[in-house]
Every structure is written in structure tokens, then in C-alpha cells.
Design a protein around this motif. Structure first.
Motif, PDB file in Angstrom:
ATOM      1  N   ASP A 136       9.812   2.818   2.111  1.00 22.75           N
ATOM      2  CA  ASP A 136      10.446   3.356   3.724  1.00 22.75           C
ATOM      3  C   ASP A 136      11.844   3.834   4.162  1.00 22.75           C
ATOM      4  O   ASP A 136      11.802   4.777   4.010  1.00 22.75           O
ATOM      5  CB  ASP A 136      10.279   2.813   5.064  1.00 22.75           C
ATOM      6  N   LYS A 137      12.410   2.757   3.384  1.00 25.51           N
ATOM      7  CA  LYS A 137      13.604   3.219   3.200  1.00 25.51           C
ATOM      8  C   LYS A 137      14.345   3.045   1.874  1.00 25.51           C
ATOM      9  O   LYS A 137      14.680   1.764   1.287  1.00 25.51           O
ATOM     10  CB  LYS A 137      14.435   1.902   3.801  1.00 25.51           C
ATOM     11  N   SER A 138      14.918   3.970   1.327  1.00 27.01           N
ATOM     12  CA  SER A 138      15.087   3.737  -0.221  1.00 27.01           C
ATOM     13  C   SER A 138      16.117   5.274  -0.599  1.00 27.01           C
ATOM     14  O   SER A 138      15.681   6.288  -0.301  1.00 27.01           O
ATOM     15  CB  SER A 138      13.979   3.750  -1.703  1.00 27.01           C
ATOM     16  N   ASP A 139      17.652   4.822  -1.909  1.00 28.58           N
ATOM     17  CA  ASP A 139      18.386   5.881  -1.677  1.00 28.58           C
ATOM     18  C   ASP A 139      17.089   6.884  -3.154  1.00 28.58           C
ATOM     19  O   ASP A 139      17.604   8.205  -2.785  1.00 28.58           O
ATOM     20  CB  ASP A 139      19.052   5.963  -2.796  1.00 28.58           C
ATOM     21  N   PHE A 140      16.144   6.243  -3.723  1.00 23.10           N
ATOM     22  CA  PHE A 140      15.702   7.272  -4.447  1.00 23.10           C
ATOM     23  C   PHE A 140      14.572   7.330  -4.044  1.00 23.10           C
ATOM     24  O   PHE A 140      13.380   6.196  -3.385  1.00 23.10           O
ATOM     25  CB  PHE A 140      15.762   6.592  -5.982  1.00 23.10           C
ATOM     26  N   VAL A 141      12.906   8.299  -4.907  1.00 22.74           N
ATOM     27  CA  VAL A 141      11.675   8.422  -4.404  1.00 22.74           C
ATOM     28  C   VAL A 141      11.114   6.928  -5.174  1.00 22.74           C
ATOM     29  O   VAL A 141      11.428   6.547  -6.753  1.00 22.74           O
ATOM     30  CB  VAL A 141      10.983   8.899  -4.839  1.00 22.74           C
ATOM     31  N   ALA A 142      10.960   6.097  -4.768  1.00 22.41           N
ATOM     32  CA  ALA A 142      10.477   4.512  -5.062  1.00 22.41           C
ATOM     33  C   ALA A 142       9.547   4.183  -4.661  1.00 22.41           C
ATOM     34  O   ALA A 142       9.397   4.195  -3.439  1.00 22.41           O
ATOM     35  CB  ALA A 142      11.119   3.771  -6.067  1.00 22.41           C
ATOM     36  N   MET A 143       8.658   2.740  -5.251  1.00 25.10           N
ATOM     37  CA  MET A 143       7.953   1.996  -4.423  1.00 25.10           C
ATOM     38  C   MET A 143       8.953   1.362  -3.658  1.00 25.10           C
ATOM     39  O   MET A 143       9.518   1.229  -4.260  1.00 25.10           O
ATOM     40  CB  MET A 143       6.118   0.987  -5.288  1.00 25.10           C
ATOM     41  N   ASN A 144       8.489   0.106  -2.912  1.00 27.82           N
ATOM     42  CA  ASN A 144       8.815  -0.986  -2.263  1.00 27.82           C
ATOM     43  C   ASN A 144       9.278  -1.992  -3.142  1.00 27.82           C
ATOM     44  O   ASN A 144       7.977  -2.363  -4.541  1.00 27.82           O
ATOM     45  CB  ASN A 144       8.302  -1.586  -1.196  1.00 27.82           C
ATOM     46  N   TRP A 145      10.047  -2.485  -3.746  1.00 25.35           N
ATOM     47  CA  TRP A 145      10.312  -3.775  -4.179  1.00 25.35           C
ATOM     48  C   TRP A 145       9.002  -4.817  -4.503  1.00 25.35           C
ATOM     49  O   TRP A 145       8.555  -5.809  -3.348  1.00 25.35           O
ATOM     50  CB  TRP A 145      11.851  -4.572  -3.921  1.00 25.35           C
ATOM     51  N   VAL A 146       9.090  -5.826  -5.868  1.00 23.25           N
ATOM     52  CA  VAL A 146       7.613  -6.535  -5.664  1.00 23.25           C
ATOM     53  C   VAL A 146       7.623  -7.631  -5.440  1.00 23.25           C
ATOM     54  O   VAL A 146       9.218  -7.779  -5.574  1.00 23.25           O
ATOM     55  CB  VAL A 146       8.179  -6.684  -7.412  1.00 23.25           C
ATOM     56  N   GLU A 147       6.782  -8.379  -4.229  1.00 20.54           N
ATOM     57  CA  GLU A 147       7.631  -9.572  -3.828  1.00 20.54           C
ATOM     58  C   GLU A 147       7.792 -10.598  -4.517  1.00 20.54           C
ATOM     59  O   GLU A 147       7.889 -10.615  -6.064  1.00 20.54           O
ATOM     60  CB  GLU A 147       6.437 -10.056  -3.214  1.00 20.54           C
ATOM     61  N   THR A 148       8.913 -11.275  -4.416  1.00 18.05           N
ATOM     62  CA  THR A 148       9.119 -12.528  -5.338  1.00 18.05           C
ATOM     63  C   THR A 148       8.535 -13.600  -5.751  1.00 18.05           C
ATOM     64  O   THR A 148       8.595 -14.042  -7.117  1.00 18.05           O
ATOM     65  CB  THR A 148      10.261 -13.309  -4.695  1.00 18.05           C
ATOM     66  N   THR A 149       6.883 -13.970  -5.307  1.00 12.07           N
ATOM     67  CA  THR A 149       6.412 -14.661  -5.175  1.00 12.07           C
ATOM     68  C   THR A 149       5.097 -14.125  -7.015  1.00 12.07           C
ATOM     69  O   THR A 149       4.384 -14.658  -8.174  1.00 12.07           O
ATOM     70  CB  THR A 149       5.292 -14.597  -4.963  1.00 12.07           C
ATOM     71  N   ALA A 150       5.601 -12.842  -7.628  1.00 11.63           N
ATOM     72  CA  ALA A 150       5.234 -12.044  -8.480  1.00 11.63           C
ATOM     73  C   ALA A 150       6.016 -11.668  -9.641  1.00 11.63           C
ATOM     74  O   ALA A 150       5.873 -10.851 -10.509  1.00 11.63           O
ATOM     75  CB  ALA A 150       4.584 -10.557  -7.892  1.00 11.63           C
ATOM     76  N   ARG A 151       7.595 -11.892  -9.391  1.00  8.23           N
ATOM     77  CA  ARG A 151       8.480 -12.093 -10.090  1.00  8.23           C
ATOM     78  C   ARG A 151       7.772 -12.656 -11.120  1.00  8.23           C
ATOM     79  O   ARG A 151       8.092 -13.965 -11.035  1.00  8.23           O
ATOM     80  CB  ARG A 151       9.823 -11.687  -9.322  1.00  8.23           C
ATOM     81  N   ILE A 152       8.826 -12.417 -12.609  1.00  6.44           N
ATOM     82  CA  ILE A 152       8.591 -13.318 -13.679  1.00  6.44           C
ATOM     83  C   ILE A 152       9.951 -14.378 -13.987  1.00  6.44           C
ATOM     84  O   ILE A 152      11.415 -13.250 -13.720  1.00  6.44           O
ATOM     85  CB  ILE A 152       8.132 -12.231 -14.846  1.00  6.44           C
ATOM     86  N   PRO A 153       9.709 -14.929 -13.716  1.00  6.75           N
ATOM     87  CA  PRO A 153      11.274 -15.676 -13.964  1.00  6.75           C
ATOM     88  C   PRO A 153      11.823 -15.833 -14.792  1.00  6.75           C
ATOM     89  O   PRO A 153      11.077 -15.530 -16.571  1.00  6.75           O
ATOM     90  CB  PRO A 153      10.607 -17.847 -13.513  1.00  6.75           C
ATOM     91  N   PHE A 154      12.684 -16.372 -14.930  1.00  7.07           N
ATOM     92  CA  PHE A 154      13.890 -16.485 -15.892  1.00  7.07           C
ATOM     93  C   PHE A 154      14.665 -17.659 -16.894  1.00  7.07           C
ATOM     94  O   PHE A 154      14.715 -18.646 -16.071  1.00  7.07           O
ATOM     95  CB  PHE A 154      15.785 -15.317 -16.415  1.00  7.07           C
ATOM     96  N   ILE A 155      14.361 -17.819 -17.427  1.00  7.45           N
ATOM     97  CA  ILE A 155      15.249 -19.249 -18.328  1.00  7.45           C
ATOM     98  C   ILE A 155      16.372 -18.674 -18.277  1.00  7.45           C
ATOM     99  O   ILE A 155      17.142 -17.756 -18.857  1.00  7.45           O
ATOM    100  CB  ILE A 155      14.554 -19.261 -19.919  1.00  7.45           C
ATOM    101  N   GLN A 156      17.837 -19.613 -17.860  1.00  7.68           N
ATOM    102  CA  GLN A 156      18.616 -19.712 -17.822  1.00  7.68           C
ATOM    103  C   GLN A 156      19.833 -21.265 -18.238  1.00  7.68           C
ATOM    104  O   GLN A 156      18.916 -21.714 -17.945  1.00  7.68           O
ATOM    105  CB  GLN A 156      19.369 -18.984 -16.187  1.00  7.68           C
TER     106      GLN A 156
END
Length: 360
Positions: free
Chosen positions: A166-186
């Protein structure tokens, strides 16, 4: 000892191809008036010169490993899957659907579901060329490459029509939920996506599948000789279809890893090019899943380091494309020579058999 000789023989042409690629690249760099040593130093510095550079190199290798494995499994069955890019895009779309619209799930459930969706969507997109091959004997090179452009258009239509944010500067889907994001080793300057672990595990599983299972044996048998396989009760059609579905699923995982681990949302026009890079990666590794990890890392080094080479030395990053072209040329030349050699041996054998029949 025989195993070592076989390994050395298999490594010979890939190493020659890589060496000639760097020599050819040096000639191109010299033609621009630049120093090849300085250019290559900048390239490797851009790939390994800092924790951030190492992170970028390893993270970029993740989808390359998956697309390399995708081509590799189809290659074992002598089906060249050129449709990895379309399957990757479709897998990214499937992972995005689950990642965006399934809410309230814990990460231990949500993330695996999103990754699985990427595999399923990529595999389903490979079913079409698979069926065309086994039903109508349509060349997989032609059908899979055509399906790339269909996938781009279908996903673009779906995003623009039904799944646009609904609110995006570009044509895109919504952000993926944080629970579906692959974590990083930092750690310090390092920020490495754990998708690299998934990629290595996938390569090991594929290696075991090909070397230790009945399915792997049948896939390689069909790749070796379809007629002989059918005569011995191994269905060539079934195994071609299965290998293409697994191939599409692995390409879909590349898209899932990129969206869930890197960008976080799927944009209209998403087309990263990893699917096409998977072809020379798999062929350079000769279809060996473990070798794919190394060749994917090489291509990631070239892609990542090319930016530093261009900015610090002034050598165009397109030289990396030319180097990859040389690698592909050597692989193709070896493949053509092998076909010619087999054809010549078969012709010699037929002549000798005719002579024996005449003598009788």
C-alpha cells in the motif's frame, strides 16, 4: 591412487579454463593501459580485503551455490536447465507470500515454511518444461529459457495486480515478517547470512543423493544412456521429470535465500541474474555438488571484487564478464571434443564389426 588420478584428470580442464580466463583478462587490462597486477590485487582486495568485503563475498555466494546445484542435478540427467532465473524468481515470490502473509508464527515455524515455499514454487515452475520433455520431447534448453520470460511477466503481473504494498515508493510486495527473515552471524565487521550454512548442507545432501541412493543411481544411469536405462527397467521419463523438479526447487531456494536473507521484500522486475550464473558454475564443477561450492565462491569473488577494481584502478568491471565468457568457452570446447571423441570411437567400432561380418 586411481581415485587421485581421476580427480586430477577432472580438475585439469577447469583449472586450465580459469588460468586462461585470467590471462585473457590480463590482455584486456593491458589494452586499456592499466597494470593487470594492480587490477587483480584490487579485485581480491575488494573480495577479501576487509570484514565487510568477506561478508559480501560469502553472502553473494549463497544464491550462486543454489543455482549451481540446480543446474548440476539436471546436468546429471543430461538435461540442461537454462530456466534457473525464472525458477529463482518464482521461488522468491513463493517465499515472499509465506513471509508476508503468514503472521503470528514463531521463527522456528515461519522461516522453514517460507524456505519450503521457495523450493515448492521453483519446483512447480520446472514441472512445465519437464512435462514438455517427457510428453513431446521438447528440448529443455529451449523450453526452460522461454519459461524464464514467462515467469518474469507472471510474477510482475501478480505483484502489480494483487500483492502490491500500500505504501511504497516502488512497485513491490510488503516487507517479509521478521520471523521469516534469515538471521546473520555478526562478529566485529563480519555480517554473514546463515544461508551459507544452508547452501553447504544442500550441496552435501545432493552429493549423498547422487552417490548413495537408488534415485541418484537412476538419474546418473539415465544421463549416461537413456535407451540402456529403459531396457533395464529404469524409467528415463520419470527420472528426467524428478531431476528437473529438484533442479527448479534448488533454484527457487536461491530466490528464497536472497529475499529472506538479503533484500527483505520482492520488487517488481526482480531479476538478479544468479540463475544464469549457475550454468557456468555447475559446468565448471562438472556437476559435482561439492565442486559447485568452490566455483560459486570464485564467481562471487569476481563479482564482488570487480567493483573495487573499477573504482580504485579504473578497470571496467565488464572485464569479469569477459573472463566468465572465456571459462564458458573452454567448458563448451571440452564438451564438444568429448562428443566428437565418442562419435569417432563408435564409428570405428561399427567399421570393425562390419569387417568381421564380411570376413565371416
Amino acid at each position: 591412487m586411481d581415485k587421485i588420478k581421476k580427480t586430477c584428470s577432472e580438475l585439469k580442464m577447469p583449472l586450465i579454463a580459469i588460468a586462461f580466463a585470467f590471462v585473457f583478462g590480463s590482455l584486456l587490462i593491458l589494452s586499456t593501459g592499466k597494470n593487470p597486477i594492480e587490477a587483480y590485487s584490487a579485485l581480491f582486495r575488494g573480495a577479501f580485503g576487509s570484514p565487510a568485503a568477506i561478508s559480501q563475498t560469502l553472502n553473494k555466494a549463497i544464491p550462486l551455490i543454489f543455482t549451481g546445484l540446480s543446474v548440476s542435478i539436471a546436468y546429471q540427467c543430461k538435461s540442461l536447465n537454462i530456466g534457473g532465473e525464472g525458477q529463482l524468481v518464482f521461488g522468491a515470490f513463493g517465499a515472499s507470500l509465506v513471509g508476508v502473509y503468514l503472521k503470528g508464527l514463531p521463527m522456528l515455524v515461519h522461516l522453514p515454511l517460507a524456505i519450503l515455499a521457495g523450493f515448492i514454487f521453483g519446483g512447480l515452475w520446472a514441472v512445465i518444461p519437464g512435462l514438455l520433455k517427457i510428453k513431446k520431447d521438447v528440448n529443455t534448453v529451449i523450453s526452460t529459457i522461454m519459461m524464464n520470460y514467462v515467469a518474469f511477466s507472471v510474477v510482475s503481473f501478480l505483484i502489480n495486480t494483487y500483492f502490491k504494498a500500500d505504501k511504497s515508493d516502488f512497485v513491490a510486495m510488503n516487507w517479509v515478517e521478521t520471523t521469516a527473515r534469515i538471521p546473520f552471524i555478526q562478529n566485529g565487521g563480519l555480517r554473514i547470512c546463515i544461508g551459507i550454512i544452508f547452501a553447504i548442507i544442500a550441496a552435501i545432501i545432493l552429493r549423498i543423493l547422487l552417490q548413495k541412493t537408488v534415485l541418484g543411481y537412476e538419474i546418473k544411469a539415465v544421463g549416461g544412456n537413456q535407451n540402456a536405462s529403459n531396457s533395464n527397467g529404469i524409467s528415463s521419463k520419470k527420472n528426467i521429470l524428478i531431476s528437473l523438479i529438484i533442479s527448479g526447487g534448488l533454484a527457487g531456494l536461491a530466490g528464497a535465500m536472497d529475499i529472506l536473507g538479503n533484500s527483505g521484500k520482492l520488487y517488481d522486475g526482480y531479476n538478479p541474474g544468479y540463475g544464469f550464473d549457475g550454468i557456468p558454475i555447475a559446468l565448471l564443477a562438472k556437476g559435482n555438488p561439492v565442486g559447485v561450492i568452490l566455483t560459486a565462491l570464485l564467481f562471487s569473488v569476481l563479482r564482488t571484487g570487480a567493483v573495487t577494481m573499477q573504482t580504485s584502478v579504473g578497470v571496467s568491471r565488464t572485464i569479469v564478464d569477459a573472463m566468465q565468457g572465456v571459462i564458458i568457452l573452454f567448458i563448451a570446447a571440452e564438451y564438444i571434443f568429448t562428443i566428437y571423441k565418442k562419435a569417432r570411437l563408435n564409428r570405428t567400432k561399427m567399421i570393425e564389426e562390419k569387417k568381421l561380418e564380411g570376413a565371416q
